[in-house]
Design a protein around this motif. Sequence first.
Motif, PDB file in Angstrom:
ATOM      1  N   UNK A 201      -7.840 -41.545 -10.934  1.00  0.00           N
ATOM      2  CA  UNK A 201      -7.514 -41.449 -12.297  1.00  0.00           C
ATOM      3  C   UNK A 201      -7.495 -42.982 -12.753  1.00  0.00           C
ATOM      4  N   UNK A 202      -7.622 -43.760 -14.315  1.00  0.00           N
ATOM      5  CA  UNK A 202      -7.971 -44.835 -14.105  1.00  0.00           C
ATOM      6  C   UNK A 202      -6.428 -45.143 -15.510  1.00  0.00           C
ATOM      7  N   UNK A 203      -5.788 -45.855 -15.031  1.00  0.00           N
ATOM      8  CA  UNK A 203      -4.352 -46.383 -16.319  1.00  0.00           C
ATOM      9  C   UNK A 203      -4.882 -47.450 -17.089  1.00  0.00           C
ATOM     10  N   UNK A 204      -5.436 -46.957 -18.286  1.00  0.00           N
ATOM     11  CA  UNK A 204      -5.907 -48.191 -18.826  1.00  0.00           C
ATOM     12  C   UNK A 204      -5.376 -48.079 -19.794  1.00  0.00           C
ATOM     13  N   UNK A 205      -5.410 -48.855 -21.171  1.00  0.00           N
ATOM     14  CA  UNK A 205      -5.345 -49.071 -22.351  1.00  0.00           C
ATOM     15  C   UNK A 205      -6.318 -48.935 -23.035  1.00  0.00           C
ATOM     16  N   UNK A 209     -11.268 -42.958 -19.344  1.00  0.00           N
ATOM     17  CA  UNK A 209     -11.049 -42.169 -18.414  1.00  0.00           C
ATOM     18  C   UNK A 209     -12.094 -43.025 -17.106  1.00  0.00           C
ATOM     19  N   UNK A 210     -12.822 -42.809 -16.121  1.00  0.00           N
ATOM     20  CA  UNK A 210     -13.356 -43.452 -15.167  1.00  0.00           C
ATOM     21  C   UNK A 210     -14.924 -43.201 -16.225  1.00  0.00           C
ATOM     22  N   UNK A 211     -15.183 -42.269 -16.726  1.00  0.00           N
ATOM     23  CA  UNK A 211     -16.629 -42.206 -17.451  1.00  0.00           C
ATOM     24  C   UNK A 211     -15.957 -43.710 -18.993  1.00  0.00           C
TER      25      UNK A 211
END
Length: 274
Positions: A201-205, A209-211
């Motif tokens: 899973x991506x952790x980004x503001x 998501x990865x999509x």
Amino acid sequence: MKRTRKSRGLIPGTSGAPSWIVTFADLMTLLLTFFILLLSFSNLDAEKYRAIAYSMSKAFGVPWAPGSQIDPDLPPVIVVDPEGTSTSDGPLANQNLPPVPPALPPSLETSSEIMARAALAENDALATKLIGRLEQQLADDEVDIRFDDKGVVLTFTERASFESGSADLKQYMRPVLIKVVDELANCEGDIIVTGHTDDRPIDSARFRSNWDLSAARAVSVVHQLVLDGRLDASRVEAVGMAETRPLLDNDTEGNRTRNRRVEIVIENAKCNFQ
């Protein structure tokens, strides 16, 4: 007085042949003449007769010898092989006969094979051009190029194209994509840019998501491809696949690195290289 024994029903001057044999022989002669006349009036299809004889000789493995089996005055049998060439048997075999087209149109399977070979040749030519332009990137294992009759696929690693978790193209990647455009500008066909991630899973503001991340990376590459206007934007499509199309199982860090990539797929390519 000496008594003589008379033979009943015998032909005078013969010893034992009954008199009715003359009538029987005449009848057989007339019947033979009648059937000979029937045969002479019949219409013999010589070509069909030779074709049947040829097919039977092939089926039973008997060498074909038309001179010993068929009247040499009959026309030759012309056999068309799958390659479209013709061969003939008989006294006209040594003459220069015109090629005979197949009796039936090519099957759908044959047509599809011809189309697949043509597509493979086009894709081979395009892949060869791209390999020549991206030799350094191939040597550094930053790009992979493969092709088949379906299309040409360029796979760029995340290390060469994007920072981790970012959708902004590295400056290094821009001239590389310009080289790709140099070749694709000479070709027709559809261009599909697909972004891929690993399963973490991506952790980004910025990305939900990865999509989001995979789609944004595909769009960044598309922008660079159509930037100078040499490629018609209607030919290009951006797709985000997230982690749904991994190359390898996401069970090691090395495999995850391989799965994080951007692919440029060229389909239905028809090129005009000078």
